[in-house]
Design a protein around this motif. Sequence first.
Motif, PDB file in Angstrom:
ATOM      1  N   PHE A 166       0.809  -1.214   0.000  1.00 50.15           N
ATOM      2  CA  PHE A 166       0.000   0.000   0.000  1.00 50.15           C
ATOM      3  C   PHE A 166       0.841   1.262   0.000  1.00 50.15           C
ATOM      4  N   ARG A 167       0.353   2.261  -0.723  1.00 49.90           N
ATOM      5  CA  ARG A 167       0.872   3.624  -0.610  1.00 49.90           C
ATOM      6  C   ARG A 167       0.120   4.317   0.525  1.00 49.90           C
ATOM      7  N   ILE A 168       0.855   5.027   1.393  1.00 50.18           N
ATOM      8  CA  ILE A 168       0.224   5.794   2.458  1.00 50.18           C
ATOM      9  C   ILE A 168       0.808   7.208   2.478  1.00 50.18           C
ATOM     10  N   GLY A 169       0.112   8.097   3.176  1.00 54.21           N
ATOM     11  CA  GLY A 169       0.493   9.507   3.160  1.00 54.21           C
ATOM     12  C   GLY A 169       1.264   9.990   4.372  1.00 54.21           C
ATOM     13  N   GLY A 170       1.626   9.122   5.268  1.00 56.85           N
ATOM     14  CA  GLY A 170       2.418   9.545   6.416  1.00 56.85           C
ATOM     15  C   GLY A 170       1.591   9.902   7.623  1.00 56.85           C
ATOM     16  N   GLY A 171       2.279  10.316   8.683  1.00 57.38           N
ATOM     17  CA  GLY A 171       1.601  10.633   9.930  1.00 57.38           C
ATOM     18  C   GLY A 171       1.358   9.388  10.755  1.00 57.38           C
ATOM     19  N   SER A 192       0.027   8.457  -6.630  1.00 58.65           N
ATOM     20  CA  SER A 192      -0.760   7.233  -6.482  1.00 58.65           C
ATOM     21  C   SER A 192      -1.088   6.555  -7.801  1.00 58.65           C
ATOM     22  N   PHE A 193      -1.498   7.335  -8.804  1.00 62.91           N
ATOM     23  CA  PHE A 193      -1.908   6.714 -10.071  1.00 62.91           C
ATOM     24  C   PHE A 193      -0.776   5.887 -10.676  1.00 62.91           C
ATOM     25  N   GLU A 194       0.403   6.461 -10.742  1.00 59.02           N
ATOM     26  CA  GLU A 194       1.530   5.736 -11.340  1.00 59.02           C
ATOM     27  C   GLU A 194       1.875   4.499 -10.525  1.00 59.02           C
ATOM     28  N   LEU A 195       1.863   4.629  -9.207  1.00 58.93           N
ATOM     29  CA  LEU A 195       2.215   3.498  -8.351  1.00 58.93           C
ATOM     30  C   LEU A 195       1.241   2.336  -8.529  1.00 58.93           C
ATOM     31  N   LEU A 196      -0.043   2.650  -8.619  1.00 60.02           N
ATOM     32  CA  LEU A 196      -1.043   1.593  -8.742  1.00 60.02           C
ATOM     33  C   LEU A 196      -1.157   1.079 -10.175  1.00 60.02           C
ATOM     34  N   LEU A 216      -8.313   6.898 -10.112  1.00 69.33           N
ATOM     35  CA  LEU A 216      -7.814   5.565  -9.771  1.00 69.33           C
ATOM     36  C   LEU A 216      -8.812   4.499 -10.235  1.00 69.33           C
ATOM     37  N   SER A 217      -8.895   4.339 -11.535  1.00 70.33           N
ATOM     38  CA  SER A 217      -9.867   3.415 -12.129  1.00 70.33           C
ATOM     39  C   SER A 217      -9.544   1.954 -11.844  1.00 70.33           C
ATOM     40  N   MET A 218      -8.327   1.681 -11.381  1.00 72.35           N
ATOM     41  CA  MET A 218      -7.941   0.304 -11.077  1.00 72.35           C
ATOM     42  C   MET A 218      -8.468  -0.167  -9.717  1.00 72.35           C
ATOM     43  N   ILE A 219      -8.961   0.729  -8.900  1.00 69.75           N
ATOM     44  CA  ILE A 219      -9.476   0.364  -7.569  1.00 69.75           C
ATOM     45  C   ILE A 219     -10.764  -0.447  -7.703  1.00 69.75           C
TER      46      ILE A 219
END
Length: 338
Positions: A166-171, A192-196, A216-219
């Motif tokens: 998973f990609r996450i945004g931190g914190g 996110s788009f490129e990563l997914l 994010l059409s792949m979701i």
Amino acid sequence: MAFRPALTAALTAGLLATGAASAQTVFTTSSWVPPTHTLTTAQGAWCSLLEKESAGRMKCNALPKAVTAAPGTFDAVRDGLVDISFTVDGYTPGRFINTQVAEFPFLGDSAVPTSVAYQRIYSKYFAPLGEHRGVKVLGVFTHGPGIIFNSKKPVLTAEDAASLKFRIGGGNINELSKLMGWNTTLKAAPESFELLSTGVMDGTFFPDESVASFKLSMIKHATTFPGGLYNTSFVFMMNPAKYNALSAQDKAVVDKISGETAARIFGEGWDKVDAASRDGAQKAQGVQRVQASPAFIDAVKAKQQQLEDKWAAAAEAKGLKNAKGVLAEFRAEIAKAK
């Protein structure tokens, strides 16, 4: 001839007065998300209010592209590369401590009450401690409840989540993911788009809005949690030198529409696009939504308790008194805010 100097002086004074009356302060604004993203449009809405409330004495000029990537935005505003922008506190890990309180799980199902409550707590406890020293804080806010999205399979348990990348945004969610044993990577939202799409990541942790905003059409799968798995702390800010150069009258206008007014503008925008993404893009691409099981929720709560204890100790070391009491007050404010 004797009257010419006086006449000239009078004309000059009149021209100067006219020039002063027509003088306008222009703030440059920058956004690291697309022009249609709610962060960009909310910033624009605040700028429109600024122009209206100042009777045109102040306005904004939106730059065609971001002056820097998202993690560098705080410093860009501080250093005067741009006058106004926003950023995610968690994009620079370890830099901000008190603001992590707005990143915890299970805070609320709407961005407006969490944003307004966060602003109240920030003004009362965090601002006096100089949490964002170096910039003029116009407001703080949060997005809607955080969700687990992925392109592979339903995530029904903590073990299911551990099998994906998973990609996450931190914190706080960064630390929570580590304790849960999940495979996560800290990256800014626009990546996110490129990563997914390339398969580098299987999914991402996001509010509902982001599926539509970042296309994010792949979701295909979403796992929700009551009050959200996480939240994100944002700061909306102005270069302090730009603010200090304003007249007292114009400073009063900026202050009037800062704080809760700004927090509500961003929160309302986020709630609107969260709903639109759920009812539009996600429905169109057949995203299957499930709610985390009680066992999954309890597993998160057990790990999160460790993080809240850690946060309280770190915040008190930085000068915050009774950190656990502040957290309880924050949750109570969310319940009251509408």
